[in-house]
Design an enzyme around this catalytic site. Sequence first.
Site, mmCIF file in Angstrom:
data_model
loop_
_atom_site.group_PDB
_atom_site.id
_atom_site.type_symbol
_atom_site.label_atom_id
_atom_site.label_comp_id
_atom_site.label_asym_id
_atom_site.label_seq_id
_atom_site.Cartn_x
_atom_site.Cartn_y
_atom_site.Cartn_z
ATOM 1 N N PHE A 22 0.808 -1.391 0.399
ATOM 2 C CA PHE A 22 0.100 0.242 0.249
ATOM 3 C C PHE A 22 0.630 1.132 -0.187
ATOM 4 O O PHE A 22 1.538 1.795 -1.001
ATOM 5 C CB PHE A 22 -0.993 0.196 1.245
ATOM 6 C CG PHE A 22 -1.641 1.145 1.534
ATOM 7 C CD1 PHE A 22 -2.246 1.970 1.131
ATOM 8 C CD2 PHE A 22 -1.522 1.459 2.737
ATOM 9 C CE1 PHE A 22 -2.537 3.226 1.258
ATOM 10 C CE2 PHE A 22 -1.706 2.821 3.977
ATOM 11 C CZ PHE A 22 -2.846 3.098 2.251
ATOM 12 N N ASP A 42 9.775 -7.381 -3.276
ATOM 13 C CA ASP A 42 9.377 -7.276 -3.221
ATOM 14 C C ASP A 42 8.874 -8.321 -2.922
ATOM 15 O O ASP A 42 9.056 -9.028 -4.620
ATOM 16 C CB ASP A 42 7.939 -6.766 -2.827
ATOM 17 C CG ASP A 42 6.685 -6.057 -2.041
ATOM 18 O OD1 ASP A 42 6.555 -7.480 -2.177
ATOM 19 O OD2 ASP A 42 6.441 -5.097 -2.074
ATOM 20 N N GLY A 47 2.429 -7.572 -0.140
ATOM 21 C CA GLY A 47 2.092 -6.789 -1.493
ATOM 22 C C GLY A 47 1.577 -7.442 -2.586
ATOM 23 O O GLY A 47 1.026 -8.729 -2.503
ATOM 24 N N TYR A 155 5.204 -6.632 17.150
ATOM 25 C CA TYR A 155 5.237 -5.562 16.303
ATOM 26 C C TYR A 155 5.994 -4.432 16.583
ATOM 27 O O TYR A 155 6.761 -3.766 15.693
ATOM 28 C CB TYR A 155 3.679 -5.637 15.328
ATOM 29 C CG TYR A 155 3.509 -3.902 14.245
ATOM 30 C CD1 TYR A 155 4.258 -4.410 13.512
ATOM 31 C CD2 TYR A 155 3.281 -3.286 15.201
ATOM 32 C CE1 TYR A 155 4.319 -3.168 12.112
ATOM 33 C CE2 TYR A 155 3.150 -2.352 13.811
ATOM 34 C CZ TYR A 155 3.692 -2.412 12.675
ATOM 35 O OH TYR A 155 3.767 -1.342 11.648
ATOM 36 N N LYS A 159 9.297 -2.484 15.725
ATOM 37 C CA LYS A 159 10.128 -1.234 15.369
ATOM 38 C C LYS A 159 10.749 -0.545 16.774
ATOM 39 O O LYS A 159 11.736 0.518 15.966
ATOM 40 C CB LYS A 159 8.567 -0.245 14.797
ATOM 41 C CG LYS A 159 7.672 -0.898 13.982
ATOM 42 C CD LYS A 159 8.550 -1.381 12.669
ATOM 43 C CE LYS A 159 7.371 -1.341 11.786
ATOM 44 N NZ LYS A 159 8.255 -1.570 10.121
ATOM 45 N N ASN A 216 -14.237 -3.081 16.981
ATOM 46 C CA ASN A 216 -13.496 -3.755 17.973
ATOM 47 C C ASN A 216 -13.395 -2.936 19.176
ATOM 48 O O ASN A 216 -12.946 -1.220 19.246
ATOM 49 C CB ASN A 216 -12.070 -3.856 17.773
ATOM 50 C CG ASN A 216 -12.357 -5.170 16.896
ATOM 51 O OD1 ASN A 216 -11.414 -4.927 15.899
ATOM 52 N ND2 ASN A 216 -12.611 -6.143 17.115
#
Length: 324
Positions: A22, A42, A47, A155, A159, A216
């Site tokens: 994206f 990629d 993707g 996650y 990072k 949620n």
Amino acid sequence: MGYKHLKFPENSVFLVTGGAGFIGSNLCEAILDMGYTVRCLDNLSTGKRTNMDGFIDNPRFTFIEGDIRDLDTCMKACEGADFVLNQAAWGSVPRSIEMPLLYEDINIGGTLNMMEAARQQGVKKFVYASSSSVYGDEPNLPKKEGREGNLLSPYALTKRVDEEYGKLYKKLYGLDTYGMRYFNVFGRRQDPDGAYAAVIPKFIKQLLKGEVPTINGDGKQSRDFTYIENVIEANLKACLASSEAAGEAFNVAYGGREYLIDIYYGLTKALGKNVEPNFGPDRAGDIKHSNADISKAKELLGYDPEFSFERGIALAIEWYKENL
């Protein structure tokens, strides 16, 4: 304002990892439109080839199908590149809780491979995707760089580690690295499908198909939703930033705050649907409120986002109406 006026040396080569995703595909397209040469690396795990349909035949574009977990592939992709925009990663907080080893492998190991390849190949600037999830449970708003809490997911940890490597690669090796802490990016080509799809495209697709979306939690959570054009601007301005600003991470957002429930009703109104949502349980690892202080990016990168949430959401709705 924006990025279309930015100037790079005429024969500049940009490598975009995750360029079929994206954010990556939007970066590829924008840089090609500005007249520069783009390589995309990629492995198509998240993707899609269709994201490159608009520019795959551009003579200044090269697609390399390969994995950032392979150092040789990274070395070849970085050869002769001036700027690396490293977007290749696996996203989604809930999925990372289910697959921590894979996230370690891709988001940390892969990013480190890319930094090392960029260093060895003499790349000028290494700009990489970080995330607002690095703020963890730090309760204060707005979120400000240097004031982070306890991490809430694998996650987020990946990072944070990427940012620490970014700092070290500047300090030890002189590689100019810039971390982009994205806040809830949305816009054209964001995938509305799958269990981990982002909320805006998912809601739009479900409403267009006459389905009832599920929120949620109670819908009172807030996010700094950031239109894709602002993200392109931040990445390209980082490529032109001073070396003094390198080794740092920057909030990339609009600096606004939208509540999920308000977004939902805004979408139903814009799409002419009168549908009440379902409410599901809170998602594990999610931050309740998120809103960015973007003064550091403004000061050190010249970042000046021009797309408000309202402007961006109108453009996103139009794109999904035409493309879903």
